[in-house]
Every structure is written in structure tokens, then in C-alpha cells.
Design a protein around this motif. Structure first.
Motif, PDB file in Angstrom:
ATOM      1  N   GLY A   1     -27.699 -63.721  35.106  1.00 16.65           N
ATOM      2  CA  GLY A   1     -28.611 -63.421  34.762  1.00 16.65           C
ATOM      3  C   GLY A   1     -28.573 -63.925  33.052  1.00 16.65           C
ATOM      4  N   GLU A   2     -29.413 -62.831  31.895  1.00 16.02           N
ATOM      5  CA  GLU A   2     -29.596 -63.468  30.909  1.00 16.02           C
ATOM      6  C   GLU A   2     -28.131 -62.504  29.116  1.00 16.02           C
ATOM      7  N   ILE A   3     -28.152 -62.920  28.657  1.00 15.19           N
ATOM      8  CA  ILE A   3     -26.709 -62.099  27.784  1.00 15.19           C
ATOM      9  C   ILE A   3     -27.682 -61.332  26.952  1.00 15.19           C
ATOM     10  N   PRO A   4     -27.438 -60.017  26.823  1.00 13.17           N
ATOM     11  CA  PRO A   4     -28.317 -58.819  26.445  1.00 13.17           C
ATOM     12  C   PRO A   4     -29.152 -59.567  24.969  1.00 13.17           C
ATOM     13  N   GLU A   5     -30.766 -59.110  24.898  1.00  7.76           N
ATOM     14  CA  GLU A   5     -31.015 -59.322  23.824  1.00  7.76           C
ATOM     15  C   GLU A   5     -30.135 -58.521  22.271  1.00  7.76           C
ATOM     16  N   ASP A   6     -30.596 -57.289  22.973  1.00  9.17           N
ATOM     17  CA  ASP A   6     -29.438 -56.390  21.880  1.00  9.17           C
ATOM     18  C   ASP A   6     -27.934 -56.084  21.177  1.00  9.17           C
ATOM     19  N   VAL A   7     -27.398 -57.679  21.915  1.00  9.84           N
ATOM     20  CA  VAL A   7     -25.999 -57.908  21.803  1.00  9.84           C
ATOM     21  C   VAL A   7     -25.922 -57.494  20.171  1.00  9.84           C
ATOM     22  N   GLY A   8     -26.361 -58.292  19.251  1.00  8.05           N
ATOM     23  CA  GLY A   8     -26.147 -58.016  17.876  1.00  8.05           C
ATOM     24  C   GLY A   8     -25.811 -56.945  17.508  1.00  8.05           C
ATOM     25  N   ALA A   9     -26.182 -55.342  18.519  1.00  7.48           N
ATOM     26  CA  ALA A   9     -26.290 -54.091  17.655  1.00  7.48           C
ATOM     27  C   ALA A   9     -24.606 -54.258  17.611  1.00  7.48           C
TER      28      ALA A   9
ATOM     29  N   SER B   1     -27.452 -67.157  32.227  1.00  3.31           N
ATOM     30  CA  SER B   1     -28.210 -68.405  31.891  1.00  3.31           C
ATOM     31  C   SER B   1     -29.135 -67.640  31.241  1.00  3.31           C
ATOM     32  N   GLY B   2     -30.007 -69.004  30.242  1.00  2.99           N
ATOM     33  CA  GLY B   2     -31.089 -68.270  28.979  1.00  2.99           C
ATOM     34  C   GLY B   2     -30.887 -68.936  28.066  1.00  2.99           C
ATOM     35  N   GLU B   3     -31.041 -67.993  26.444  1.00  3.88           N
ATOM     36  CA  GLU B   3     -30.947 -68.615  25.468  1.00  3.88           C
ATOM     37  C   GLU B   3     -30.172 -67.345  25.311  1.00  3.88           C
ATOM     38  N   ILE B   4     -28.473 -68.309  24.205  1.00  2.61           N
ATOM     39  CA  ILE B   4     -27.875 -67.173  22.994  1.00  2.61           C
ATOM     40  C   ILE B   4     -28.335 -66.129  22.321  1.00  2.61           C
ATOM     41  N   PRO B   5     -28.461 -64.560  22.108  1.00  7.28           N
ATOM     42  CA  PRO B   5     -29.401 -64.020  21.584  1.00  7.28           C
ATOM     43  C   PRO B   5     -29.302 -64.291  19.950  1.00  7.28           C
ATOM     44  N   ARG B   6     -30.618 -64.703  19.270  1.00  5.82           N
ATOM     45  CA  ARG B   6     -30.354 -64.869  17.952  1.00  5.82           C
ATOM     46  C   ARG B   6     -29.624 -63.851  17.036  1.00  5.82           C
ATOM     47  N   SER B   7     -29.920 -62.265  17.651  1.00 13.87           N
ATOM     48  CA  SER B   7     -28.994 -61.249  16.703  1.00 13.87           C
ATOM     49  C   SER B   7     -27.808 -61.663  16.978  1.00 13.87           C
ATOM     50  N   MET B   8     -26.997 -61.580  17.599  1.00 11.93           N
ATOM     51  CA  MET B   8     -25.622 -62.185  17.418  1.00 11.93           C
ATOM     52  C   MET B   8     -25.690 -62.996  16.142  1.00 11.93           C
ATOM     53  N   SER B   9     -26.416 -63.535  15.408  1.00 15.41           N
ATOM     54  CA  SER B   9     -25.745 -64.354  13.815  1.00 15.41           C
ATOM     55  C   SER B   9     -25.621 -63.144  12.787  1.00 15.41           C
ATOM     56  N   GLY B  10     -25.950 -62.056  12.627  1.00 15.26           N
ATOM     57  CA  GLY B  10     -25.676 -61.544  12.136  1.00 15.26           C
ATOM     58  C   GLY B  10     -24.416 -60.210  11.995  1.00 15.26           C
ATOM     59  N   MET B  11     -23.448 -60.402  13.373  1.00 11.79           N
ATOM     60  CA  MET B  11     -22.405 -60.244  14.063  1.00 11.79           C
ATOM     61  C   MET B  11     -21.175 -60.472  12.966  1.00 11.79           C
ATOM     62  N   THR B  12     -21.416 -60.127  11.707  1.00  8.27           N
ATOM     63  CA  THR B  12     -20.339 -60.127  11.044  1.00  8.27           C
ATOM     64  C   THR B  12     -18.690 -59.944  10.913  1.00  8.27           C
ATOM     65  N   PHE B  13     -18.424 -59.829  12.279  1.00 12.96           N
ATOM     66  CA  PHE B  13     -16.773 -58.806  12.296  1.00 12.96           C
ATOM     67  C   PHE B  13     -16.063 -60.495  13.116  1.00 12.96           C
ATOM     68  N   LEU B  14     -17.137 -61.150  13.886  1.00 15.23           N
ATOM     69  CA  LEU B  14     -17.049 -61.863  15.015  1.00 15.23           C
ATOM     70  C   LEU B  14     -16.230 -62.708  14.615  1.00 15.23           C
ATOM     71  N   SER B  15     -14.952 -62.878  15.791  1.00 17.73           N
ATOM     72  CA  SER B  15     -13.920 -64.073  14.863  1.00 17.73           C
ATOM     73  C   SER B  15     -13.447 -64.942  16.118  1.00 17.73           C
ATOM     74  N   PHE B  16     -13.893 -64.545  17.467  1.00 22.09           N
ATOM     75  CA  PHE B  16     -13.303 -64.889  18.355  1.00 22.09           C
ATOM     76  C   PHE B  16     -14.622 -65.092  19.629  1.00 22.09           C
ATOM     77  N   LEU B  17     -15.177 -66.623  20.145  1.00 15.24           N
ATOM     78  CA  LEU B  17     -16.018 -66.594  21.116  1.00 15.24           C
ATOM     79  C   LEU B  17     -16.147 -67.472  21.776  1.00 15.24           C
ATOM     80  N   ASN B  18     -16.553 -67.540  23.174  1.00 10.86           N
ATOM     81  CA  ASN B  18     -15.876 -68.102  24.402  1.00 10.86           C
ATOM     82  C   ASN B  18     -17.401 -67.916  25.215  1.00 10.86           C
TER      83      ASN B  18
END
Length: 302
Positions: free
Chosen positions: A153-161, A176-193
């Protein structure tokens, strides 16, 4: 407090051994406890922290393990645990069930007390299904690791919350699917894989995402944009029409065309319905002008 984790030897605990019931911190990592959960755990009603990592336990997780109302830290990693995920204590703040053989889906039981959960590690199991939408309600979550499973499935769209999230690892799944645009506002995110999935589309462009290297997104054949070398020349930007949008774009274009044609027809019918009538009928024309003159006279005389 009783801690014995980290020993170099594999120590065995007898079936008749039990810690004092007033214990609130128990660490028996690397002790040979398996294959089943020790029954004396049920007597530890004041237990706050439990560490049974790498202890050779190979059974299902019994539900009574999490019935303790004050247990906030649970580490059962690197065992041979099987079966579905159990109900988790509502106040659980730190949960590590990584490197086991747990199966089934991740249900919304993890979202009981959103502000209390700080860390979840369910990596290297056999969990399937989609990431539940309820996970996005974990406002206080700082670390999430679901890597090495069979998630689809897809990464939940509201993950940026999840504004407090500092680390997220969803690699080695089948998302599958796109990376949610809401993640752009996650200012504390320092590691992503997000590597080794089936993600597609553009990688969001933001200050946060610009700091991650290509390895964070590798292994997604249809993903494009920086920091990957694959450009997005044939992929429309969010909110733009382009090739590949299918029936949705065709329907949108048709609606626009129908709207403008309707306006034009309405204008033509309305305009010629009035002007045409005045041009063809002398009596209507005279009556119309007399009406206009009378309005003008009333306006001038007050």
C-alpha cells in the motif's frame, strides 16, 4: 531494579526463580528464558521497564504481558517470537519487537495514547498489510522503524502530522505510490530511509529532503528527482496536468470545456433574446425606449 543484560555468557534462569514482586525495572537480555514467557512475570504489577531481548523466547506473545498498567518500556527484540501483534499497554512509550518472526497486520492499537508513544521498532519481522492511518496520530513519536517487513500500500498521506518525528525507516518493504508532500514540513526529521520499495513519482523538494542522500531512496525504480540521478522530465509536478494522468485528466479537461461552452451559449441566447426581439418588433422597441425614458425622468426629478 534488576539488570543483568549485556552478559557475555548465555545464562539460564530456573523455572522456580522469580524476582521480588515490587520490582519496577527488569533487564534479562541475553539470559536463556525460552522457549516460553516466564509465568512469574504476571506477579510484577509495578514493573515500569521490561527487557527480555535475545533470550531465546520462541512462543507467541501472551496478552497478559501488556496488561500491566504501568509498563512504559518494552524490549523483546532478537528473539523468535511468532504470531500476530498483541494489544499493547496504553501507556507504552518505548516498544522494540524487532528481529523476530511476528506476522499479521499492524493494527491501530498503537494509537491508544498518541502523545505518550516515543519510539516504535517493528523491523525485521514478517508483518504485512498497510501502514495504519492511525499511526499518524502519534504526535509525540520520535522514532519509527518498520523496515524489513512485507508491508504494502501507500505511505499514509497524513504522515506529515507527526511533527516530532526525528527518524523514520520504511526500507525493504513493498510500499507503492508517491512520497506524501506533507513530509516537507517535518522540521525535526534527521534520518530517513525509504529504499528498496516500489515508490514512484517525484521526491518532495524541501529543506528537509535536500539533506538526505541518494541511498535513502535507492531501489525504487519509478522514483525521480534529487538526490537521485533520475530526472523527472516526463513526470508532471504536483497540481499540474501532464502525461500519465489518464482518465482523471481527460475528465478534468472535458469539464473545463463544457463550462466555457455553456457560458458562451448562455451569453448568445440572452443577448439575442433581448436585442433580437427589439429589432424585429417595432411596438416592443417603442415600448422599451419609453420605459427607459420614464426611468431617466424619475431619476432626474427625484
Amino acid at each position: 531494579m534488576f539488570r543483568a543484560s549485556g552478559n557475555l555468557l548465555r545464562l539460564e534462569v530456573g523455572s522456580d526463580w522469580a524476582p521480588p514482586p515490587q520490582l519496577n525495572d527488569l533487564g534479562l537480555g541475553l539470559w536463556r528464558l525460552g522457549p516460553r514467557f516466564p509465568s512469574w512475570l504476571q506477579s510484577l504489577k509495578l514493573l515500569n521497564s521490561l527487557n527480555l531481548s535475545n533470550s531465546g523466547i520462541s512462543s507467541h506473545i501472551p496478552s497478559w504481558v501488556f496488561f500491566n498498567s504501568v509498563l512504559y518500556s518494552i524490549d523483546l527484540s532478537s528473539n523468535l517470537l511468532t504470531g500476530p501483534l498483541p494489544f499493547i499497554s496504553p501507556i507504552t512509550s518505548i516498544l522494540d519487537l524487532s528481529n523476530n518472526s511476528l506476522s499479521g497486520t499492524i493494527t491501530n492499537f498503537l494509537c491508544y495514547k498518541p502523545k505518550l508513544v516515543r519510539s516504535i521498532d517493528l523491523s525485521e519481522n514478517k508483518l504485512s498489510g498497510e501502514i495504519p492511518w492511525g499511526m499518524t496520530r502519534l504526535e509525540g513519536l520520535q522514532s519509527l522503524n518498520l523496515s524489513g517487513n512485507l508491508l504494502t500500500g501507500e505511505i499514509p498521506e497524513d504522515v506529515g502530522a507527526m511533527r516530532s518525528l526525528e527518524s523514520i525507516d520504511l526500507s525493504q518493504n513493498q510500499l507503492s505510490g508517491e512520497i506524501p508532500r506533507s513530509m516537507s514540513g517535518m522540521t525535526f526529521l534527521s534520518f530517513l530511509n525509504f529504499s528498496d520499495n516500489k515508490l514512484s513519482g517525484r521526491i518532495p523538494s524541501s529543506t528537509q529532503f535536500d539533506g538526505f542522500n541518494a541511498s535513502s531512496f535507492a531501489g525504487n525504480l519509478n522514483l525521480c528527482g534529487l538526490p537521485l540521478a533520475r530526472n523527472c522530465s516526463n513526470v508532471p509536478a504536483p497540481g499540474q496536468d501532464g502525461i500519465g494522468n489518464g482518465e482523471e485528466d481527460e475528465g478534468h479537461v472535458y469539464e473545463q470545456w463544457y463550462f466555457y461552452v455553456s457560458i458562451a451559449i448562455g451569453f448568445i441566447v440572452g443577448f439575442w433574446g433581448v436585442v433580437g426581439s427589439l429589432a424585429l418588433s417595432r411596438s416592443w422597441r417603442y415600448g422599451y425606449f419609453r420605459f427607459i425614458d420614464s426611468l431617466w425622468y424619475k431619476f432626474r426629478t427625484g
